[in-house]
Design an enzyme around this catalytic site. Structure first.
Site, short mmCIF file in Angstrom:
data_model
loop_
_atom_site.label_atom_id
_atom_site.label_comp_id
_atom_site.label_asym_id
_atom_site.label_seq_id
_atom_site.Cartn_x
_atom_site.Cartn_y
_atom_site.Cartn_z
N MET A 153 41.85 48.46 43.53
CA MET A 153 41.07 48.67 44.76
C MET A 153 40.91 47.34 45.43
O MET A 153 41.15 46.34 44.80
CB MET A 153 39.73 49.30 44.40
CG MET A 153 39.87 50.73 43.98
SD MET A 153 38.63 51.72 44.79
CE MET A 153 38.42 53.00 43.55
N PRO A 154 40.39 47.23 46.63
CA PRO A 154 40.11 48.35 47.50
C PRO A 154 41.36 49.00 48.07
O PRO A 154 42.40 48.36 48.22
CB PRO A 154 39.26 47.73 48.61
CG PRO A 154 39.38 46.26 48.48
CD PRO A 154 40.04 45.94 47.21
N ILE A 155 41.23 50.29 48.30
CA ILE A 155 42.26 51.08 48.97
C ILE A 155 41.67 51.46 50.32
O ILE A 155 40.58 52.02 50.38
CB ILE A 155 42.63 52.32 48.14
CG1 ILE A 155 43.35 51.89 46.85
CG2 ILE A 155 43.46 53.31 48.95
CD1 ILE A 155 43.66 52.98 45.88
N ARG A 196 45.40 47.71 49.01
CA ARG A 196 46.41 48.63 49.56
C ARG A 196 45.87 49.20 50.86
O ARG A 196 44.69 49.58 50.93
CB ARG A 196 46.68 49.76 48.57
CG ARG A 196 47.68 49.39 47.52
CD ARG A 196 47.71 50.27 46.32
NE ARG A 196 48.90 49.96 45.52
CZ ARG A 196 49.11 48.80 44.92
NH1 ARG A 196 48.21 47.82 45.04
NH2 ARG A 196 50.21 48.59 44.20
#
Lengths: 75, 75, 75, 75, 75, 75
Positions: free
Chosen positions: C1-3, C40
């Protein structure tokens, strides 16, 4: 389908959630002419420190507006 | 728009969330040349047992790497 | 994360998408002190007839504002 | 990618979440022939008063079915 | 529930989508012991210029690795 | 907020999308007593080969039901 995810700030009561889900389902069924059984609603709740407009939380925006109006009153 | 949903692991402070939201808003405004008022950010937090890479939680992966390195040291 | 999922109106160039993704990644890395490899970004594009504010598309709102201002000029 | 968001009702144990994440990762890796490292799973949990089918919560639907069957037994 | 959104890069065939959806459904049914009828899967496809890791598209990352390895071979 | 993402199968006309967005906005405004300006709706459309119930597309389910009923008629 349709599958509907409603993002809201935390704090609404179960009754308010039931009311909005029933009203939204009705609105979708009538406007898309689909069966109620095909309509699923997910409510995702966000903490007050987890939602931002223009990079500010609701509290920051309210405080910002308050201090701006104070400044106008006594420049 | 843009409307940005940031998925993060639970545990960050309100201050960290404010900082990342302000920085991301700034980055979007500058790179897309749009007004701050059009940028909304939603933070969705996931419990540590609710995020997986290659089917493993972060804790499982760390433990896996630790036991692998122990094995290397005393095969 | 973070996504991070960025919802945007269709129509931006690949270069604009690259620029905003790089800028947002940089903002996240610096403000959350995490590694770039963990960040991402997914861009989900919406057709112009698929995004509504106050129940109206952007085009409907612009037309609404235009006819409102015309009415002001020749009441 | 793929990045998979699983929406579930609150209440599952960490062990159940681990089991479903490992099984889904395996299913994706085998059917899409991709590496496990590319598969990320996010579990988003919804409160029981935050998920609706046909405008009703699971509890409302169960109660509705129970009273319907009571009516059939003693019309 | 569960309702599963799978984010993937564009380009997979209908057959691949059917295969992964059937496999994931089976994995969820077996690991969560729920009925297949409760499992819904949404595939959201992203253009190749709409997915970023560390601020770079897949193509940028591949090119970056290629030029890095060329540099190693002829420093 | 609320920010509402509506997942639907591809194929609805712009008029249908306008109608459902206006109806849902109205339903939310009335049931949550919030201003229309705070309600944003995103429509995310999924290809017919990108939505599954019980691991099957709509077409597979319809074909499955048709052949099941044929079998009943001429066992």
């Amino acid at each position: 389908m349709p599958i509907i995810e409603m993002h809201m700030l935390e704090g609404r009561t179960s009754e308010q959630k039931r009311r909005v889900a029933a009203a939204v389902t009705q609105a979708v069924v009538e406007s898309l002419d689909c069966s109620p059984e095909t309509v699923r609603i997910l409510i995702t709740e966000h903490a007050k420190d987890g939602f931002f407009v223009a990079g500010l939380t609701q509290a920051q925006r309210v405080n910002g507006q308050r201090s701006a109006s104070l400044e106008e009153q006594n420049p």
